[in-house]
Design an enzyme around this catalytic site. Sequence first.
Site: not given
Length: 462
Positions: A156, A278, A284, A291
């Site tokens: 979970h 970024s 970043k 992704e």
Amino acid sequence: MANLWGGRFTEATDASAYRFNQSISFDRKMYAEDISGSVAHAEMLGRQGIISKADKEKIVSGLKEIKDDIDAGRLIISDDAEDIHSFIESVLTDRIGDAGKKLHTGRSRNDQVALDIKLYTRSRISETDRLIDDLQRVLLTIMEANTATYMPGFTHLQKAQPVTLAHHIGAYFEMFIRDRQRLADIYERMNTCPLGAGALAGTTYDLDREYTASLLGFEGGPTRNSMDSVSDRDHIIEFMSALSIIMMHLSRFSEEIILWNSNEYRFVEIDDRYSTGSSIMPQKKNPDIAELVRGKTGRVYGALMSILTTMKGIPLAYNKDMQEDKEMAFDAMDTVKDCLREFTGMMSTISFRNEVMEESARKGFTNATDAADYLVKKGVAFRDAHSIVGRLVLKCVAEDKALDDLSLTDFKAESEVFEEDIYGAISMKTCVEKRLTKGAPGEERMLEAIRYYRVYLEDMSK
Ligand code: ARG
């Protein structure tokens, strides 16, 4: 470029209908397969005396030159042809004259394209398998170095019980074993040769289908039913399905890497070579490769849906709908290849923050089950042990502590049964070491698994 079917027609195809109908813009990818199929067909025609030896030789050497010229960029596949089959046949005839016109004896584009797509799929299955092999080798190296790297195992997405990094990575190794089994199954089932099925009903020539099948490496021999041969695209559907499952695995793995790479987890750091920045936020470092792998899963599933839907209402035998078997399937094959290659690169350069993982397991009460088991082994009923440890956890949460940060007095306040040996019993090392059931993360078990995986990789490369 002239059509292959001019005789019956008095008017040329409408220009835009012609564009709509053509497949050269995408079936050009199969030129090598188309040529090997034609070489095998010509060899057989010559051997059977259906065409003369001299014509056969001209055809075969002409085809080989065409192949070399395309490979070397000397011959450009022109968009004027309707498809790759007509392109190669017309170049051949231009180059060798009338002998070229005999190549298509006893053959239809229907068995020709069925053959080409099978040859193409078959070699892409092998290529995919090799790329998974590369990834598995990287994963195994990570496992070998991390049989005592403790980390929280989750259910979970809540910290559950301690495992090791080797164990966690091993779960993916297993998924990729199944993927390779699926690929091998498909390869075996599809390994029959449709050449000689003709348009749908075979031919009146005395073709030797066993011979062409063996020339083209189809261990299962020629296909048994000519109508099925020209209308079967099951192997593409099966391959798309196997690719979808591979992507599902890569996507889950990517998701974990993305989580682990986040500031909240900090379990891993993706190497600069596999991260991006970024344009606005200087701090970043984004896990774009992972992704993208996760994102590209969608288009591979799309290819599976597309071919399933294309095939679902087609009467026997060949219908032009089947030309739609290629574009999305090719895209999916390329996509999975890219994803596997980039994912492997990312995993071979990633660094693991072992202390962060271990601390996360310790602080996350992953040893709570073990604390309860400790009491049970000293005679406390499990249900009572469960609630004693539950109260200790509550105290830890309030004081922002891990279980083994508590003093013996704290432990004893909940149960007199606790002794000094509780600390050893709930260390991450002990918690993992004691998990020795087959398939569990205990080091001995994990080393056994790793030995198995080594032998497996050796066997697979034979
Ligand atoms: N371009 C066609 C395809 O990809 C080749 C077969 C054409 N056959 C035919 N009878 N029109 O399916």
